[in-house]
Design a protein around this motif. Structure first.
Motif, short mmCIF file in Angstrom:
data_model
loop_
_atom_site.label_atom_id
_atom_site.label_comp_id
_atom_site.label_asym_id
_atom_site.label_seq_id
_atom_site.Cartn_x
_atom_site.Cartn_y
_atom_site.Cartn_z
N SER A 1 134.65 41.10 29.83
CA SER A 1 135.03 42.28 29.05
C SER A 1 134.43 42.24 27.66
O SER A 1 133.88 43.23 27.16
CB SER A 1 136.56 42.37 28.96
OG SER A 1 136.96 43.50 28.23
N SER A 2 134.52 41.06 27.01
CA SER A 2 133.95 40.91 25.67
C SER A 2 132.43 41.02 25.71
O SER A 2 131.81 41.66 24.86
CB SER A 2 134.36 39.55 25.09
OG SER A 2 133.76 39.33 23.83
N LYS A 3 131.84 40.42 26.71
CA LYS A 3 130.37 40.45 26.84
C LYS A 3 129.87 41.86 27.07
O LYS A 3 128.84 42.27 26.52
CB LYS A 3 129.95 39.54 27.99
CG LYS A 3 128.46 39.31 28.10
CD LYS A 3 128.15 38.27 29.17
CE LYS A 3 126.66 37.96 29.20
NZ LYS A 3 126.35 36.92 30.20
N LEU A 4 130.59 42.62 27.86
CA LEU A 4 130.19 43.99 28.15
C LEU A 4 130.17 44.84 26.89
O LEU A 4 129.32 45.71 26.73
CB LEU A 4 131.15 44.60 29.18
CG LEU A 4 130.80 45.99 29.72
CD1 LEU A 4 129.47 45.95 30.48
CD2 LEU A 4 131.91 46.51 30.62
N SER A 5 131.10 44.59 25.98
CA SER A 5 131.19 45.38 24.75
C SER A 5 130.23 44.93 23.67
O SER A 5 129.89 45.71 22.78
CB SER A 5 132.62 45.34 24.20
OG SER A 5 133.51 46.06 25.02
N ASN A 6 129.79 43.67 23.73
CA ASN A 6 129.04 43.11 22.60
C ASN A 6 127.62 42.67 22.89
O ASN A 6 126.84 42.45 21.96
CB ASN A 6 129.82 41.92 22.02
CG ASN A 6 131.11 42.34 21.36
OD1 ASN A 6 131.10 42.94 20.29
ND2 ASN A 6 132.23 42.03 22.00
N ASP A 7 127.26 42.55 24.15
CA ASP A 7 125.93 42.09 24.53
C ASP A 7 125.14 43.29 25.09
O ASP A 7 125.41 43.76 26.20
CB ASP A 7 126.05 40.99 25.58
CG ASP A 7 124.72 40.36 25.94
OD1 ASP A 7 123.70 41.08 26.00
OD2 ASP A 7 124.69 39.15 26.20
N THR A 8 124.18 43.76 24.32
CA THR A 8 123.43 44.96 24.71
C THR A 8 122.70 44.78 26.04
O THR A 8 122.70 45.67 26.90
CB THR A 8 122.42 45.34 23.62
OG1 THR A 8 123.12 45.65 22.42
CG2 THR A 8 121.59 46.57 24.04
#
Length: 265
Positions: free
Chosen positions: A126-133
């Protein structure tokens, strides 16, 4: 049926930290078997997306009932966008469907063979989806084929596309994944992206896009429009003043830009 999810790289991206032991594929397989099977009536999803999905164990895959039970055990809303990331990691062939091979390979790569580990992996996804382009884009690109209801489809229904944009855009805007970028062509002819100080796409633009597509988007969204919309969102300024009508944008984006400018004045 509820629309609860919205071309991946060949290898899924592990989201969890390394563990002291390799995941047990037998345990992963046993979990797959525990979720496989069941029946579910064909209803409409909350966002009005109707999809043909497997309703029983005839295919050998996990279907809707198993997916809902999985989400319950993971403590995740079935309509949480993170389930799109899970679908990408496990190479799900479509909404509410999971193959044994994709399930085993995906959870193994994520270093998970039990529910508690899966919960931790999902939080990281979830965090990666929001922060890793790059990761957001991989999931975003995957979603187009994931949303298809028939093999060989060249476009997806507008209502389906709008539903998935409704899941993905807020996630990307919440973090850095859809950070506003300036786009220019370098000396070597390659496109160069640099972080912009100017305001860019926001929730208001997402609402306008949904309104426009629902009213004027026609029946389907092509893969070209779906893919290029990602770059459009990342590079357009808040007032659309820098929009280049001579650039090679799909006609749907050209028409939207002209329509939206009047709304944004």
């Amino acid at each position: 049926m509820d629309n609860y999810y919205a071309n991946p790289p060949s290898t899924p991206t592990s989201a969890t930290t390394s563990t002291s032991r390799a995941p047990d594929v037998k345990k992963i397989g046993a979990l797959f078997d525990s979720y496989k099977g069941g029946h579910c009536p064909k209803n409409s999803y909350r966002r009005g997306l109707t999809l043909e999905v497997p309703l029983d164990s005839d295919t050998g895959n996990i279907g809707i009932d198993g997916t809902l039970k999985l989400c319950e055990d993971l403590g995740v809303n079935p309509e949480d966008v993170v389930m799109l990331a899970v679908a990408y990691e496990l190479k799900s062939p479509g909404v509410g469907e999971w193959t044994r091979q994709g399930w085993v390979d995906g959870w193994k790569n994520l270093q998970c063979d039990q529910i508690q580990q899966m919960k931790a992996a999902i939080a990281q996804l979830s965090s990666k989806l929001s922060n890793d382009t790059d990761y957001f884009r991989s999931v975003y690109n995957f979603t187009f084929d994931f949303a298809k209801t028939e093999a060989g489809q060249r476009s997806i229904p507008v209502e389906s596309a709008v539903a998935f944009w409704g899941l993905l855009l807020p996630a990307g805007l919440k973090g850095r994944a859809l950070q506003h970028m300036d786009m220019k062509t370098g000396d070597d002819g390659e496109t160069v992206y640099t972080a912009s100080r100017d305001p860019g796409w926001n929730a208001t633009h997402s609402e306008l896009w949904s309104e426009y597509m629902n009213e004027k988007g026609g029946k389907g969204v092509s893969k070209d429009t779906w893919m290029m919309f990602f770059d459009f969102v990342r590079t357009i300024d808040a007032k659309f003043e820098k929009y280049d009508a001579d650039a090679a944008w799909p006609s749907a984006i050209d028409d939207f830009a002209e329509w939206a400018k009047e709304k944004l004045c």
